[in-house]
Design a protein around this motif. Structure first.
Motif, PDB file in Angstrom:
ATOM      1  N   ILE A 334       0.866  -1.178   0.000  1.00 17.86           N
ATOM      2  CA  ILE A 334       0.000   0.000   0.000  1.00 17.86           C
ATOM      3  C   ILE A 334       0.903   1.228   0.000  1.00 17.86           C
ATOM      4  CG2 ILE A 334      -1.686   1.367   1.286  1.00 17.86           C
ATOM      5  CD1 ILE A 334      -2.936  -1.147   0.252  1.00 17.86           C
ATOM      6  N   VAL A 335       0.627   2.135  -0.926  1.00 24.60           N
ATOM      7  CA  VAL A 335       1.377   3.390  -0.971  1.00 24.60           C
ATOM      8  C   VAL A 335       0.533   4.458  -0.285  1.00 24.60           C
ATOM      9  CG1 VAL A 335       2.362   5.156  -2.474  1.00 24.60           C
ATOM     10  CG2 VAL A 335       2.526   2.729  -3.111  1.00 24.60           C
ATOM     11  N   VAL A 336       1.111   5.089   0.736  1.00 24.78           N
ATOM     12  CA  VAL A 336       0.375   6.089   1.502  1.00 24.78           C
ATOM     13  C   VAL A 336       0.922   7.475   1.212  1.00 24.78           C
ATOM     14  CG1 VAL A 336      -0.253   6.861   3.824  1.00 24.78           C
ATOM     15  CG2 VAL A 336      -0.024   4.410   3.334  1.00 24.78           C
ATOM     16  N   VAL A 337       0.015   8.407   0.942  1.00 23.08           N
ATOM     17  CA  VAL A 337       0.407   9.802   0.763  1.00 23.08           C
ATOM     18  C   VAL A 337       0.093  10.527   2.065  1.00 23.08           C
ATOM     19  CG1 VAL A 337       0.054  11.908  -0.565  1.00 23.08           C
ATOM     20  CG2 VAL A 337      -0.100   9.670  -1.696  1.00 23.08           C
ATOM     21  N   GLU A 338       1.130  10.814   2.858  1.00 25.37           N
ATOM     22  CA  GLU A 338       0.877  11.472   4.147  1.00 25.37           C
ATOM     23  C   GLU A 338       0.913  12.988   4.023  1.00 25.37           C
ATOM     24  OE1 GLU A 338       1.417   9.196   7.758  1.00 25.37           O
ATOM     25  OE2 GLU A 338       3.374   8.662   6.948  1.00 25.37           O
ATOM     26  N   ALA A 346       4.097   9.467  -5.255  1.00 26.82           N
ATOM     27  CA  ALA A 346       3.369   8.254  -4.876  1.00 26.82           C
ATOM     28  C   ALA A 346       2.816   7.550  -6.112  1.00 26.82           C
ATOM     29  CB  ALA A 346       2.252   8.607  -3.912  1.00 26.82           C
ATOM     30  N   ILE A 347       2.257   8.346  -7.014  1.00 29.86           N
ATOM     31  CA  ILE A 347       1.687   7.747  -8.228  1.00 29.86           C
ATOM     32  C   ILE A 347       2.784   7.095  -9.063  1.00 29.86           C
ATOM     33  CG2 ILE A 347       0.567   8.295 -10.433  1.00 29.86           C
ATOM     34  CD1 ILE A 347      -1.028  10.458  -8.868  1.00 29.86           C
ATOM     35  N   SER A 348       3.913   7.756  -9.136  1.00 34.63           N
ATOM     36  CA  SER A 348       5.053   7.194  -9.867  1.00 34.63           C
ATOM     37  C   SER A 348       5.500   5.878  -9.240  1.00 34.63           C
ATOM     38  CB  SER A 348       6.183   8.223  -9.859  1.00 34.63           C
ATOM     39  OG  SER A 348       7.381   7.610 -10.243  1.00 34.63           O
ATOM     40  N   ALA A 349       5.592   5.862  -7.923  1.00 36.98           N
ATOM     41  CA  ALA A 349       6.015   4.644  -7.222  1.00 36.98           C
ATOM     42  C   ALA A 349       5.028   3.511  -7.469  1.00 36.98           C
ATOM     43  CB  ALA A 349       6.135   4.928  -5.727  1.00 36.98           C
ATOM     44  N   LEU A 350       3.769   3.867  -7.448  1.00 36.04           N
ATOM     45  CA  LEU A 350       2.712   2.883  -7.649  1.00 36.04           C
ATOM     46  C   LEU A 350       2.893   2.175  -8.990  1.00 36.04           C
ATOM     47  CD1 LEU A 350       0.144   2.168  -6.007  1.00 36.04           C
ATOM     48  CD2 LEU A 350      -1.073   3.858  -7.376  1.00 36.04           C
ATOM     49  N   ALA A 360      -0.614  -3.479  -5.837  1.00 39.67           N
ATOM     50  CA  ALA A 360      -0.426  -2.268  -5.038  1.00 39.67           C
ATOM     51  C   ALA A 360      -1.642  -1.376  -5.121  1.00 39.67           C
ATOM     52  CB  ALA A 360       0.814  -1.517  -5.526  1.00 39.67           C
ATOM     53  N   ASP A 361      -1.877  -0.654  -4.044  1.00 41.22           N
ATOM     54  CA  ASP A 361      -3.007   0.265  -3.978  1.00 41.22           C
ATOM     55  C   ASP A 361      -2.529   1.580  -3.363  1.00 41.22           C
ATOM     56  OD1 ASP A 361      -5.618   0.795  -4.568  1.00 41.22           O
ATOM     57  OD2 ASP A 361      -6.397  -0.872  -3.379  1.00 41.22           O
ATOM     58  N   LEU A 362      -3.277   2.639  -3.650  1.00 45.24           N
ATOM     59  CA  LEU A 362      -2.903   3.973  -3.179  1.00 45.24           C
ATOM     60  C   LEU A 362      -3.889   4.453  -2.117  1.00 45.24           C
ATOM     61  CD1 LEU A 362      -1.043   6.473  -3.753  1.00 45.24           C
ATOM     62  CD2 LEU A 362      -2.821   7.260  -5.324  1.00 45.24           C
ATOM     63  N   PHE A 363      -3.386   4.861  -0.968  1.00 42.84           N
ATOM     64  CA  PHE A 363      -4.248   5.469   0.057  1.00 42.84           C
ATOM     65  C   PHE A 363      -3.910   6.938   0.110  1.00 42.84           C
ATOM     66  CE2 PHE A 363      -5.504   1.709   3.033  1.00 42.84           C
ATOM     67  CZ  PHE A 363      -5.893   0.979   1.922  1.00 42.84           C
ATOM     68  N   ALA A 364      -4.759   7.756  -0.491  1.00 45.07           N
ATOM     69  CA  ALA A 364      -4.435   9.171  -0.599  1.00 45.07           C
ATOM     70  C   ALA A 364      -5.664  10.038  -0.397  1.00 45.07           C
ATOM     71  CB  ALA A 364      -3.807   9.442  -1.962  1.00 45.07           C
ATOM     72  N   ALA A 365      -6.680   9.493   0.258  1.00 46.05           N
ATOM     73  CA  ALA A 365      -7.892  10.277   0.462  1.00 46.05           C
ATOM     74  C   ALA A 365      -8.251  10.301   1.938  1.00 46.05           C
ATOM     75  CB  ALA A 365      -9.040   9.674  -0.349  1.00 46.05           C
ATOM     76  N   GLY A 366      -9.047  11.277   2.304  1.00 47.33           N
ATOM     77  CA  GLY A 366      -9.472  11.391   3.693  1.00 47.33           C
ATOM     78  C   GLY A 366      -8.378  12.010   4.549  1.00 47.33           C
ATOM     79  N   ARG A 369      -3.847  12.063   8.497  1.00 44.17           N
ATOM     80  CA  ARG A 369      -3.400  11.395   9.711  1.00 44.17           C
ATOM     81  C   ARG A 369      -3.811   9.934   9.764  1.00 44.17           C
ATOM     82  NH1 ARG A 369      -3.853  15.053  15.043  1.00 44.17           N
ATOM     83  NH2 ARG A 369      -2.186  16.479  14.481  1.00 44.17           N
ATOM     84  N   LYS A 370      -4.944   9.654   9.182  1.00 46.24           N
ATOM     85  CA  LYS A 370      -5.473   8.286   9.337  1.00 46.24           C
ATOM     86  C   LYS A 370      -5.127   7.361   8.179  1.00 46.24           C
ATOM     87  CE  LYS A 370      -9.024   9.446  12.596  1.00 46.24           C
ATOM     88  NZ  LYS A 370     -10.398   9.835  12.853  1.00 46.24           N
ATOM     89  N   ARG A 371      -4.471   7.916   7.179  1.00 48.39           N
ATOM     90  CA  ARG A 371      -4.195   7.081   6.003  1.00 48.39           C
ATOM     91  C   ARG A 371      -3.268   5.926   6.353  1.00 48.39           C
ATOM     92  NH1 ARG A 371      -3.184  11.964   1.632  1.00 48.39           N
ATOM     93  NH2 ARG A 371      -5.282  12.857   1.813  1.00 48.39           N
ATOM     94  N   PHE A 372      -2.237   6.248   7.115  1.00 48.79           N
ATOM     95  CA  PHE A 372      -1.297   5.179   7.466  1.00 48.79           C
ATOM     96  C   PHE A 372      -1.993   4.112   8.311  1.00 48.79           C
ATOM     97  CE2 PHE A 372       2.194   2.893   9.220  1.00 48.79           C
ATOM     98  CZ  PHE A 372       3.221   3.016   8.301  1.00 48.79           C
ATOM     99  N   ASP A 373      -2.823   4.556   9.229  1.00 46.25           N
ATOM    100  CA  ASP A 373      -3.565   3.597  10.062  1.00 46.25           C
ATOM    101  C   ASP A 373      -4.407   2.671   9.203  1.00 46.25           C
ATOM    102  OD1 ASP A 373      -2.573   4.491  12.428  1.00 46.25           O
ATOM    103  OD2 ASP A 373      -4.224   5.874  12.829  1.00 46.25           O
ATOM    104  N   LYS A 374      -5.018   3.260   8.219  1.00 45.53           N
ATOM    105  CA  LYS A 374      -5.862   2.441   7.332  1.00 45.53           C
ATOM    106  C   LYS A 374      -5.020   1.422   6.572  1.00 45.53           C
ATOM    107  CE  LYS A 374      -8.817   5.939   5.786  1.00 45.53           C
ATOM    108  NZ  LYS A 374      -9.638   6.466   4.702  1.00 45.53           N
ATOM    109  N   ALA A 375      -3.835   1.876   6.181  1.00 47.25           N
ATOM    110  CA  ALA A 375      -2.944   0.963   5.457  1.00 47.25           C
ATOM    111  C   ALA A 375      -2.540  -0.203   6.357  1.00 47.25           C
ATOM    112  CB  ALA A 375      -1.712   1.710   4.957  1.00 47.25           C
ATOM    113  N   VAL A 376      -2.224   0.098   7.588  1.00 51.67           N
ATOM    114  CA  VAL A 376      -1.852  -0.950   8.532  1.00 51.67           C
ATOM    115  C   VAL A 376      -3.021  -1.908   8.709  1.00 51.67           C
ATOM    116  CG1 VAL A 376      -1.250  -1.439  10.926  1.00 51.67           C
ATOM    117  CG2 VAL A 376      -0.167   0.479   9.748  1.00 51.67           C
TER     118      VAL A 376
END
Length: 412
Positions: A334-338, A346-350, A360-366, A369-376
Motif C-alpha cells: 500500500i502506498v500512503v500519501v501522508e 506516490a503515483i510514480s512509485a505505484l 499495489a493500492d494507493l491510500f491518498a484520500a481522507g 493522519r489516518k491514512r497510514f492507520d488504514k494501510a496498517v
RNA sequence: GCGAUCGUAGCUCAGUUGGUUAGAGCGCCGGUUUGUGGUACCGGAGGUCGGGGGUUCGAGACCCCUCGAUCGCCCCA
C-alpha cells in the motif's frame, strides 16, 4: 435505500467480495483441470433460435413451455436465452463441420437462464462449467469425463460428495423398462401421491426419485433397469464401472437416478453430497453438484447424423458455496500519501510497483493522519509512505526485512 | 403455479403489554492523543421503520392488500 432505483431482476444476483473470489476459483480450477485432460475451449452464443432448445429438449415438457426465456426479435424469429449448454454445442457441432474433429473434447462455461422460482442454489441467471465428448461411442469416453469431474472436485477441496451412477441402457432397454414401470405404478396408482399420478402420464421414470413417502414405499420393488438391459447395454455399463475403478474414482450405484429426456442413453450420473455431510447441509434441497450423462440421441433430433456423445455440467454457484472461504487477497504494497505535496511521487512509485508484478493500492484520500492507520489495518504485506518533514521529502517503508531492500531499490 | 418465514441507518441487529423528538455495534467522515501508527477518546453525517390502506386519542409494533427477499413443493434440460 434510494426508492427510485430500479431493482435487479428476480433470481439474478450480484456477486462480490469473497463470494466472487470463490466463483473465480471454481472457474480457474476448471480451466486448469480441463487442460490436463486436453479438453478444448469453446464459446457459444448465449442465445439461439428457440427451435435449438425445443427440438433438443422435446416440445411437450414444462421445461420448454414454461421455463425458458424466449422472446421474439425484430425480425419475428423466436429466440431463447440458453437454458443449458448441450443443445447449443450440438448445434455448433453440426453447423460448423466440427465432425472433422471427432472425437471432440470440449469445455466451456458461462451464464445460463431458466425461468424458475429462485431458491437456495437456484437462480434465473446462473452459471455452469460444462464438459462434453462428442463423437465417441466408447465407454472409455464416459470414464474420461467422470475422472475429470472427480479430479476437479478434489482440486476444489470439496469433500463428502459421491458419484452416483446409473445406466438407462440403450433405446430398447430404456423403452422396455419404461413400459414396465408404467405397468407397475399403474397398478398402485390410487396409492401414489397426486404428483406421481400425474407423472405416470408425463414422466414415469421420475416417480423413482419422488420425495413423497407414499411413492417411496413402492420404489424398492419397482422394476429394475438391470432386468431390461440388453447384453450390449450391460457390457457398456460394465466397461464404465471397471474403468472408473481403474481410474480410482469412487462411485455408488443409484438405480433410481434417471433422466426424463428421451435422448439420454446408457450412463447417467450425479455427484451428490453424502447424507449428513457439511456439503448436504450447505446446499439444502438443491443437492446435485455436478450431473450429466450420455446423450446418443440428441444430434438426430437436431437433424444431424447419429452421433454418440456424453457430457456433464455443474453449477458454479453451488460449487462456490462448497469451496472453502478464500477471503480476498491482501495487497503486496500500500502506498500512503501522508502529505498531498507528494502525490506525484506516490503515483510514480505505484506504477513501478505494479510494473514489477506487485499488487499495489494507493491510500491518498481522507484525513492525512489516518491514512497510514488504514494501510496498517488493511493487512497489506508492505507499506510505503511518502511525507514531508521539516520541508524535506521523506519516505518510510514498513516491510519485512526480506522485502525492504527490494522496495528501496525499486523506489530509487 | 403453490406454501412457510421474514422486510427498522451502508452492514448486523435492538426496539419491552401499541405511548413523547426511533437506538446500539461495526463501517464511513472529521477532530484530539503535537504524532512512526492496526489503540483510545470526542464529534458528525446517514432512517418517509419495503409500499399502500385500515383499526386507534396514538402504530415500527395490530388487521388487510401489495412489492421484495429467503427457504421448501412442483419442475429440473
Amino acid at each position: 435505500m434510494p426508492q427510485n432505483t430500479p431493482k435487479a431482476i428476480r433470481g439474478t444476483q450480484d456477486i462480490f467480495g469473497p463470494e466472487a473470489e470463490a466463483f473465480a476459483f471454481v472457474v480457474e480450477t476448471f480451466e486448469r483441470v480441463r487442460r490436463l485432460y486436453r479438453f478444448r475451449r469453446a464459446e457459444m452464443p448465449v442465445f439461439e433460435k428457440t427451435e435449438v432448445f425445443s427440438r433438443a429438449i422435446g416440445e411437450t415438457t414444462d421445461v420448454v413451455s414454461k421455463e425458458m426465456y424466449s422472446f421474439e426479435d425484430r425480425g419475428g424469429d423466436s429466440l431463447t436465452l440458453r437454458p443449458e449448454f448441450t443443445a447449443g454445442i450440438a448445434r455448433a457441432f453440426l453447423t460448423n463441420g466440427w465432425q472433422q474433429h471427432a472425437p471432440l473434447k470440449l469445455a466451456t462455461h458461462g451464464p445460463l437462464f431458466r425461468y424458475e422460482r429462485p431458491q437456495k442454489g437456484r437462480y434465473r441467471q446462473f452459471h455452469q462449467i460444462d464438459a462434453e465428448i462428442i463423437g465417441a461411442a466408447e465407454p472409455q469416453a464416459d470414464v474420461e469425463l467422470l475422472a475429470m469431474a472427480d479430479q476437479l472436485l478434489k482440486e476444489l477441496g470439496i469433500e463428502g460428495v459421491t458419484l452416483h451412477l446409473n445406466t438407462l441402457g440403450d433405446a430398447d432397454s430404456r423403452e422396455n423398462w419404461r413400459a414396465a414401470l408404467i405397468e407397475y405404478f399403474g397398478g398402485v396408482k390410487g396409492d401414489l401421491s397426486e404428483d406421481s399420478q400425474d407423472r405416470l402420464e408425463k414422466n414415469p421414470l421420475r416417480i423413482l426419485d419422488s420425495k413423497d413417502r407414499r411413492d417411496q414405499q413402492f420404489v424398492a420393488d419397482a422394476p429394475k433397469i438391470d432386468d431390461f438391459l440388453t447384453d450390449e447395454a450391460l457390457g457398456f455399463f460394465d466397461s464404465v464401472t471397471s474403468g472408473l475403478d481403474a481410474a480410482g474414482v469412487n462411485w455408488k450405484r443409484a438405480e433410481s437416478l434417471v433422466r426424463g429426456l428421451d435422448y439420454y442413453r446408457h450412463t447417467a450420473f450425479e455427484f451428490i453430497p453424502d447424507e449428513g455431510s457439511a456439503a448436504a447441509d450447505t446446499l439444502g434441497a438443491q443437492s446435485t453438484v455436478l450431473g450429466g450423462g450420455r446423450y446418443d440421441g440428441l444430434m438426430e433430433s437436431l437433424g444431424g447424423p447419429a452421433t454418440p456423445a456424453v457430457g456433464w455440467a455443474a453449477g458454479i454457484e453451488r460449487l462456490a458455496m462448497l469451496v472453502e472461504d478464500r477471503g480476498e487477497p491482501l495487497a503486496d504494497v500500500i502506498v500512503v500519501v501522508e502529505d498531498d505535496a507528494r502525490m506525484s511521487d506516490a503515483i510514480s512509485a505505484l506504477g513501478k510497483l505494479r510494473g514489477s508484478g506487485m499488487s499495489a493500492d494507493l491510500f491518498a484520500a481522507g484525513s492525512t493522519r489516518k491514512r497510514f492507520d488504514k494501510a496498517v489495518k488493511s493487512g497489506a504485506r508492505s507499506i510505503v509512505a511518502f511525507d514531508v518533514r521539516d520541508g524535506e521529502p521523506t519516505h518510510r517503508i514498513k516491510a519485512d526485512e526480506s522485502d525492504t531492500p527490494r522496495l528501496e531499490a525499486l523506489l530509487r
